[in-house]
Design a protein around this motif. Structure first.
Motif, PDB file in Angstrom:
ATOM      1  N   THR A 120       0.821  -1.213   0.000  1.00  0.00           N
ATOM      2  CA  THR A 120       0.000   0.000   0.000  1.00  0.00           C
ATOM      3  C   THR A 120       0.849   1.255   0.000  1.00  0.00           C
ATOM      4  O   THR A 120       0.559   2.220  -0.714  1.00  0.00           O
ATOM      5  CB  THR A 120      -0.938   0.012   1.221  1.00  0.00           C
ATOM      6  OG1 THR A 120      -1.737  -1.166   1.208  1.00  0.00           O
ATOM      7  CG2 THR A 120      -1.846   1.228   1.200  1.00  0.00           C
ATOM      8  N   LEU A 143      -2.135   5.925  -4.416  1.00  0.00           N
ATOM      9  CA  LEU A 143      -2.189   6.502  -3.073  1.00  0.00           C
ATOM     10  C   LEU A 143      -1.211   7.667  -2.945  1.00  0.00           C
ATOM     11  O   LEU A 143      -1.525   8.689  -2.329  1.00  0.00           O
ATOM     12  CB  LEU A 143      -1.878   5.435  -2.024  1.00  0.00           C
ATOM     13  CG  LEU A 143      -1.830   5.921  -0.567  1.00  0.00           C
ATOM     14  CD1 LEU A 143      -3.161   6.527  -0.146  1.00  0.00           C
ATOM     15  CD2 LEU A 143      -1.440   4.773   0.361  1.00  0.00           C
ATOM     16  N   VAL A 163      -4.476  -1.009   5.922  1.00  0.00           N
ATOM     17  CA  VAL A 163      -4.518  -2.147   4.997  1.00  0.00           C
ATOM     18  C   VAL A 163      -3.783  -3.342   5.600  1.00  0.00           C
ATOM     19  O   VAL A 163      -4.233  -4.490   5.473  1.00  0.00           O
ATOM     20  CB  VAL A 163      -3.912  -1.765   3.629  1.00  0.00           C
ATOM     21  CG1 VAL A 163      -3.795  -2.994   2.722  1.00  0.00           C
ATOM     22  CG2 VAL A 163      -4.765  -0.709   2.953  1.00  0.00           C
ATOM     23  N   THR A 216      -6.422   2.145  -2.536  1.00  0.00           N
ATOM     24  CA  THR A 216      -5.593   1.093  -1.945  1.00  0.00           C
ATOM     25  C   THR A 216      -5.681  -0.206  -2.739  1.00  0.00           C
ATOM     26  O   THR A 216      -4.760  -1.022  -2.699  1.00  0.00           O
ATOM     27  CB  THR A 216      -6.022   0.802  -0.500  1.00  0.00           C
ATOM     28  OG1 THR A 216      -7.419   0.491  -0.486  1.00  0.00           O
ATOM     29  CG2 THR A 216      -5.777   2.000   0.379  1.00  0.00           C
TER      30      THR A 216
END
Length: 229
Positions: free
Chosen positions: A82, A88, A127, A177
């Motif tokens: 992530t 992101l 995550v 994500t």
């Protein structure tokens, strides 16, 4: 073939609706060729490396019988994939710029960088925890819908108290994500675990990790907004 519908839509609106020629048509065609080659290499890379790696690691850790190492692997896999997500990174950077313009944070590069990195770390930690919960669900055989429904109830409750400025960003964080890096490895982990654990179905139990990876970032980003604003 997969890109033809996208190209057709763009060409239709540019030529029929907007009724203007494409600016720098040569660069557009050149860019499309790069996209085709890039997608081809990306898909081949998934098949050759990422899916086998995820399944092999899950198989080896499950056979080893160490729950602690399996949980550590699940968290670090979710966190590392992530934090490296291009989507992101882009969203966090844009959020820091918009927040500084709106006066929510100080308008200097140092504060913007800290805000963007804090946002990325919040999402990455969420995550990682989401993958841990997903792995525990596979091991324990918990029904997926109980966890998903409970999670979204919490999302709705947090939406009521979270600052208005962070809600949209939090909901978007749940989408960015699940992108190019996270999805292949996390999916391979889930399917690999469900394959090697007796009594688990790869189809019924192997999928669902991505749902957690989309859910928890919304909660964590709204909590991050409560801290900052």
């Amino acid at each position: 073939m997969d890109l033809i519908p996208i190209i057709a839509v763009v060409v239709f609106f540019q030529s029929v609706v907007i009724r203007q020629p494409f600016p720098e048509i040569g660069e557009v065609i050149f860019g499309i060729l790069f996209v085709v080659v890039g997608l081809m290499l990306f898909v081949e890379g998934l098949e050759i490396a990422l899916f086998p790696i995820g399944e092999t690691m899950a198989y080896a850790l499950a056979k080893k019988g160490s729950l602690l190492w399996l949980m550590i692997f699940a968290f670090t896999l979710g966190f590392s994939t992530t934090i490296a997500e291009p989507a992101l990174i882009a969203v966090a950077k844009e959020a820091s710029v918009i927040s500084s313009i709106a006066g929510l944070i100080e308008n200097n590069q140092s504060t913007m960088d800290i805000y963007a990195m804090g946002l990325r770390l919040s999402v990455a930690v969420s995550v990682g925890l989401a993958i841990v919960i997903g792995v525990l669900r596979i091991l324990k055989g918990w029904p997926l819908y109980y966890l998903i429904i409970g999670g979204y109830v919490l999302v709705m409750l947090m939406t009521i108290i979270a600052p208005d400025e962070i809600i949209g960003l939090a909901y978007d964080a749940g989408g960015v994500t699940t992108s190019t890096i996270t999805v292949p490895l996390v999916t391979a982990l889930g399917v690999g675990l469900a394959t090697v654990i007796k009594g688990r179905s790869p189809l019924m139990d192997g999928f669902g990790l991505i749902a957690f990876a989309s859910l928890l970032p919304m909660i964590f980003v709204m909590a991050y907004g409560l801290f900052w604003f």
